[in-house]
Design an enzyme around this catalytic site. Structure first.
Site, mmCIF file in Angstrom:
data_model
loop_
_atom_site.group_PDB
_atom_site.id
_atom_site.type_symbol
_atom_site.label_atom_id
_atom_site.label_comp_id
_atom_site.label_asym_id
_atom_site.label_seq_id
_atom_site.Cartn_x
_atom_site.Cartn_y
_atom_site.Cartn_z
ATOM 1 N N LYS A 1 -13.533 -4.499 9.849
ATOM 2 C CA LYS A 1 -14.161 -3.547 8.931
ATOM 3 C C LYS A 1 -15.596 -3.253 9.363
ATOM 4 C CE LYS A 1 -11.262 -4.998 5.033
ATOM 5 N NZ LYS A 1 -11.142 -6.031 3.980
ATOM 6 N N GLU B 1 -10.503 6.173 4.969
ATOM 7 C CA GLU B 1 -11.382 5.634 3.917
ATOM 8 C C GLU B 1 -10.867 4.287 3.401
ATOM 9 O OE1 GLU B 1 -14.400 7.128 2.188
ATOM 10 O OE2 GLU B 1 -14.313 4.969 1.855
ATOM 11 N N VAL C 1 -11.649 0.294 4.826
ATOM 12 C CA VAL C 1 -12.812 -0.548 4.506
ATOM 13 C C VAL C 1 -13.061 -0.488 3.001
ATOM 14 C CG1 VAL C 1 -15.269 -0.971 4.894
ATOM 15 C CG2 VAL C 1 -13.865 -0.054 6.742
ATOM 16 N N GLY D 1 -6.102 -4.573 -2.991
ATOM 17 C CA GLY D 1 -5.214 -4.351 -4.125
ATOM 18 C C GLY D 1 -4.452 -3.053 -3.932
ATOM 19 N N GLY E 1 -11.238 -1.107 0.390
ATOM 20 C CA GLY E 1 -10.174 -0.718 -0.543
ATOM 21 C C GLY E 1 -10.510 0.571 -1.265
ATOM 22 N N GLY F 1 -1.851 -14.642 -5.168
ATOM 23 C CA GLY F 1 -1.597 -13.432 -4.398
ATOM 24 C C GLY F 1 -2.847 -12.827 -3.789
ATOM 25 N N GLU G 1 -2.896 -14.355 1.918
ATOM 26 C CA GLU G 1 -1.562 -14.376 2.496
ATOM 27 C C GLU G 1 -1.183 -15.799 2.889
ATOM 28 O OE1 GLU G 1 -0.617 -11.155 5.030
ATOM 29 O OE2 GLU G 1 -2.463 -10.097 4.525
ATOM 30 N N VAL H 1 0.840 -1.207 0.000
ATOM 31 C CA VAL H 1 0.000 0.000 0.000
ATOM 32 C C VAL H 1 0.870 1.249 0.000
ATOM 33 C CG1 VAL H 1 -1.778 1.292 1.228
ATOM 34 C CG2 VAL H 1 -1.912 -1.198 1.116
#
Lengths: 396, 396
Positions: free
Chosen positions: A200, A124, A127, A298, A129, A182, A185, A12
């Site tokens: 979330k 933001e 939750v 992602g 993405g 991917g 995990e 990220v």
């Protein structure tokens, strides 16, 4: 010019650097001409990175630089992330994060600390993405009382269900495929045991209802026990299995929140959410049901949500922050045991009251059932002494 | 205390009064303790209304009252609504509206006028009723370049298609049912000819791309020619007919925007949007596709979106306004004729290159076809001299 520091150069964090500067695949331009990336904090060295000149290893450099207005925390967890967030807020810097565990656990304290120092704490990206959900829920639905939140909040779990149904492969094999692609995990516990969904849901619930719901107060059931036979029974009654986080406001103001797999009717738009997609349905007193749908994880989707918050913080939207969450209210929590719904039950043998389901595969003598609507204790009474292979809640 | 005046006490205006004050069915409480309803402008008298004390018939009372901070315009159209909006902005009052025709036609001038007078002009309710879409698009997706917007933006048209497919009734009968249920107006032209969808698409496009797209620049085709046979052919190839508004950004920055019915693949989440629901898909460079779904019309959903804007205006979010729209750029508009897609074609007789579709009903000798992807001129060349009963674009 607003200067930004990123904490942590993982998936990220590196995505945030790319979106901020427009130096990533498929990105057309810098997110905002008024924003400049000044520091990236990481213990590792990245001599070949286009951002090589930004790296520092000591947080105090960022903490003590008055030029830094916004700190982006993408470290994860509740250790250094908490320490650095507190120190940044106390130094008068706004903080933006995608760290759901930290927000779900320490949100109220950090929101209060931000308000005290007249900066903002925004999350933001924690939750859904890249799906805009927290600001729409907080601002655009401000004229509503929220009656229910129901969401597919974990893309890994949803991908596994989709592969099980579409490819006819069992849970363990679908999980391995998710890891190979991917999407999961190597330690998939948080995803498949529902903890990620739970965190979330706590963030959504706290924004919707205004008081802090804590993860340990939310009964949470994962998906590891779901079988191909369960998926076949779901299809046999026009439903699909989905892992849902739900928070339902009762008439008296109490909240029934839980995480568990459901048989979801194909009439419900959540049933059509497949693969790694997420979707969140919010029911408001005035709007009725609205749904938000997209990629729930992602690198770039999550990074773009972080950067939108950075832009909001940079524009000095004083009120951009979420309203403070009141303290936790244990007296306002209702057990999902009391929530009466239909149930799917798979029996090794014997019968039940309700609609009988049949599938082609399955063991000799077994049967599937859709019960009438009842609470969990009533269901357990009905199942006493029976040889039960599976029980899943139903959502129409 | 922020004081509000509502212009027009029709369906939306009365809903705004109810949501603001919490005096409506199913509403729990006042939208915001700091907001007070002071005036309602209407030429009619409502002596039995709970808001009877608020009514005035002369706009200058509102215009000249310095206590009024926010004016809600729910008159509709581009006559008095435009005059009053301009006068309110010039008097230093923020304006909130659900009036899509006014925003789509005069948006840039009114946004500029609001900026000049340091107030805001907000119109979340003009697109998608109670669905949060404009603020998420403007703020939450700010770190993205928008690649495409594609939406089911008119609930009436969608309700008609749903009834045609689910009940097997032809267009005219489905329209009558929609009128009987209050889902279509007695003059349904704006809904069934696509004008309403076109206006909403222009607002979405202008926010997404930053320059004013005008309704007359958007080729618009309605749904009046769609037959039950077309719907059957759609089902025969795993698709559903939907009226879509699309705005696609080309690589060179030009925009291809149009409104027309499409065969939509069941794999696309838009295909599952039924009845009066709306849904808008937005593709961003970083987020990929996100979708917003909910009731696109109705008194309380629309009113709640208006009131959320009133709350934003009342909280003096100086930057809450949308960024200004640059003037219209005709050189940046691409005709949808150039957009190569598959097409559904229904022939009275003869054959075409492509996938043949068959249905049980239909005239003797007729056939349905899915063509390869091609532009409109290429299609017209392929169809030259043939007896064509219907042509509909395909979206996967």
């Amino acid at each position: 010019m607003v200067k930004v520091a990123i904490l942590g150069f993982g998936v990220v964090g590196s995505g945030v650097a790319e979106v901020l500067t427009g130096q990533g695949d498929g990105l057309h331009k810098k997110a905002d001409e008024l924003i400049e990336l000044k520091y990236i904090l990481d213990v590792r060295q990245f001599p070949d990175s286009p951002f090589a000149g930004c790296f520092v290893q000591d947080f105090s450099v960022i903490e003590n630089d008055p030029e830094v207005d916004v700190v982006v925390e993408t470290i994860g967890g509740v250790g250094a992330a908490l320490d650095f967030t507190e120190r940044a807020l106390q130094a008068g810097k706004s903080v933006v994060t995608s760290n759901k565990e930290l927000v779900a656990t320490h949100g109220p304290r950090l929101l209060a600390m931000a308000a005290e120092h007249q900066v903002v704490y925004l999350f933001e990206a924690s939750v859904g993405g890249g799906i805009p959900i927290l600001r729409p829920l907080s601002d655009c639905m401000a004229a509503n009382d929220i009656l229910e939140i129901c969401g597919i909040l974990n893309g890994t779990a949803n991908y596994i269900f989709t592969r099980m149904v579409q490819d006819g492969i069992p849970f363990a094999q679908a999980l391995k495929g998710a890891q190979a692609n991917g999407y999961a995990e190597q330690n998939p516990t948080a995803d498949v045991e529902g903890h990620d969904t739970c965190r979330k849901l706590c963030i959504l619930s706290s924004i919707a209802f205004g008081w802090h719901l804590q993860p340990q107060q939310v009964p949470t059931k994962g998906i590891t026990q779901i079988t191909l036979e369960d998926a076949a029974y779901a299809a046999a009654c026009g439903r699909r299995i989905k892992l849902l986080g739900r928070a339902i406001a009762e008439e008296d103001g109490r909240i029934c929140a839980y995480v568990e797999p459901h048989f979801v009717s194909l009439e419900n738009p959540l049933a059509g959410v497949e693969d790694v997609f997420n979707a969140i349905t919010v029911k408001g007193t005035a709007t009725g049901d609205v749904m938000f749908y997209g990629r729930g994880a992602g690198k770039l989707p999550t990074a773009s949500a972080v950067v939108a918050d950075v832009i909001a913080a940079a524009r000095q939207l004083e009120r951009a922050s979420y309203r403070p969450w009141q303290p936790n209210r244990p007296e306002c929590i209702v057990s999902p045991e009391e929530l009466a719904t239909q149930w799917y039950v798979r029996l090794a043998q014997g019968e039940l009251t309700g609609e009988r389901l049949t599938i082609d595969q399955g063991q000799k003598g077994e049967s599937g059932w859709l019960t009438p609507a009842m609470t969990k204790p009533a269901l357990e009474k009905a199942l006493a002494g029976k040889d039960v292979l599976a029980v899943i809640r139903v959502l129409d």
